[in-house]
Design a protein around this motif. Structure first.
Motif, PDB file in Angstrom:
ATOM      1  N   ASN A   1       0.820  -1.208   0.000  1.00  0.00           N
ATOM      2  CA  ASN A   1       0.000   0.000   0.000  1.00  0.00           C
ATOM      3  C   ASN A   1       0.855   1.259   0.000  1.00  0.00           C
ATOM      4  OD1 ASN A   1      -2.415  -1.456   0.045  1.00  0.00           O
ATOM      5  ND2 ASN A   1      -2.422  -1.586   2.282  1.00  0.00           N
TER       6      ASN A   1
ATOM      7  N   SER B   1       2.406   1.668  -3.439  1.00  0.00           N
ATOM      8  CA  SER B   1       1.400   2.118  -4.402  1.00  0.00           C
ATOM      9  C   SER B   1       1.119   3.607  -4.259  1.00  0.00           C
ATOM     10  CB  SER B   1       0.116   1.314  -4.224  1.00  0.00           C
ATOM     11  OG  SER B   1      -0.892   1.768  -5.096  1.00  0.00           O
ATOM     12  N   GLU B   2       1.018   4.061  -3.017  1.00  0.00           N
ATOM     13  CA  GLU B   2       0.770   5.488  -2.778  1.00  0.00           C
ATOM     14  C   GLU B   2       1.942   6.334  -3.246  1.00  0.00           C
ATOM     15  OE1 GLU B   2      -1.945   7.202  -1.759  1.00  0.00           O
ATOM     16  OE2 GLU B   2      -2.922   5.250  -2.048  1.00  0.00           O
TER      17      GLU B   2
ATOM     18  N   LYS C   1       1.667   6.725  -6.955  1.00  0.00           N
ATOM     19  CA  LYS C   1       0.608   7.691  -7.262  1.00  0.00           C
ATOM     20  C   LYS C   1       1.079   9.113  -7.011  1.00  0.00           C
ATOM     21  CE  LYS C   1      -3.230   4.538  -6.214  1.00  0.00           C
ATOM     22  NZ  LYS C   1      -4.340   4.227  -5.269  1.00  0.00           N
ATOM     23  N   THR C   2       1.856   9.320  -5.955  1.00  0.00           N
ATOM     24  CA  THR C   2       2.367  10.654  -5.641  1.00  0.00           C
ATOM     25  C   THR C   2       3.265  11.165  -6.754  1.00  0.00           C
ATOM     26  OG1 THR C   2       2.268  10.285  -3.252  1.00  0.00           O
ATOM     27  CG2 THR C   2       3.793  11.982  -4.031  1.00  0.00           C
TER      28      THR C   2
END
Length: 317
Positions: A40, A43-44, A47-48
């Motif tokens: 997680n 993944s974040e 995305k950032t």
């Protein structure tokens, strides 16, 4: 300065300093392979970087093994076509004083920091050499590895070992035009947040305010972004002549650390016997000759003293 067209791996880059390095590399045009043990978090982070306008993919795995090092390099090549930059940032802490430190505490820290740096650098260098790429390798050291710190036998050994490897690798990689350096960051991290000495600096940072000048200037203590510029610079073509160095960054301060050199040199015909050492100890090992150890912090100004801990509330009866 531009890293456009370059591809970087940053280990331990799901959050904190590693994410700051990855974002800075992406900001200058590099595609980035994010690495973390938490899917997680990784993944974040991807995305950032994508929300910043960059390109990134993630490898969820703990560094240390040769298999993970190969996976990281393969992912960079498969996703973006090449590899140019490696930043070995992944690390863990298992702080305990010597007599309380277990074999597992020691081995875990050495495996991630020291062995993880070794395996990832070996794999990246093999790729650089095979493909004729003048790559950039940035390892992450620590003031603890340079000076020592109470309760950090494992961490100090790992970080000092990384700088030792960097000096060796600079010799071995010179012919291939690959540079390798160690960055010594001094910045707000999960560890420094727990230290009362840095309380006012960390609180200011968390409020989005500038840290007090005492921390930034006198101590050279700042944010992750204060270090990420150096990482991106060392990854660039502008740093092609910089290799084998340990460079500190934090707050308003930049430092090039000296390599170990003899502080004094004395000769005696026939060598130094126990008796000769005993007779000359006062001059050979004077206070001005013996070297310091451990990190030393300046006294905090009165207005930057940490707030006293509040006593726990007494439960109602």
């Amino acid at each position: 300065m531009s890293l456009s067209g370059k591809v970087a791996i940053v280990t331990g880059s799901g959050r904190g300093l590693g994410l700051a390095y990855a974002r800075e590399l992406a900001r200058h045009g590099a595609a980035v392979v994010i690495n973390d043990v938490d899917a997680n978090v990784a993944s974040e982070a991807v995305k950032t970087i994508e929300s910043d306008g960059g390109r990134a993919v993630a490898v969820v795995a703990p560094v240390g093994s040769t298999g993970v090092a190969r996976q990281l390099v393969a992912t960079a090549v498969d996703a973006f076509g090449r590899l140019d930059i490696l930043v070995t940032n992944a690390g863990i802490l298992r702080d305990k004083s010597l007599l309380k430190m277990t074999d597992e505490d020691f081995d875990l820290v050495i495996n991630v920091h020291l062995r993880g740096t070794f395996t990832c650098v070996r794999e990246a260098f093999a790729y650089f050499k095979e493909n004729g790429i003048a790559g950039r390798i940035i390892t992450i050291g620590s003031p603890t590895g340079q000076r020592g710190n109470f309760g950090q036998t494992n961490y100090a050994a790992a970080k000092a070992g990384i700088v030792g490897m960097v000096r060796t690798w600079a010799l071995e990689m010179k012919k291939a035009a690959v540079t390798v350096n160690a960055v010594i960051p001094v910045a707000a991290t999960a560890m420094t947040k727990t230290l009362p000495y840095f309380q006012k600096a960390v609180e200011a940072d968390e409020r989005g305010e500038a840290m007090p000048s005492f921390f930034r200037h006198e101590l050279g203590f700042g944010t992750a972004d204060d270090v990420s510029g150096l990482v991106a610079f060392l990854a660039s073509d502008d740093a092609a002549n910089i290799t084998g160095q340990a460079i500190g960054a934090g707050g308003d301060r930049l430092q090039v650390w000296t390599h170990p050199e003899a502080a004094t040199t004395e000769y005696r015909e026939g060598g130094w016997s126990y008796q000769a050492l005993s007779e000359n100890a006062a001059s050979l090992f004077s206070a001005g000759t013996l070297q310091g150890y451990g990190e030393e912090f300046l006294p905090l100004p009165e207005d930057l003293q940490p707030e006293p801990a509040q006593p726990a509330a007494t439960p109602a009866r």
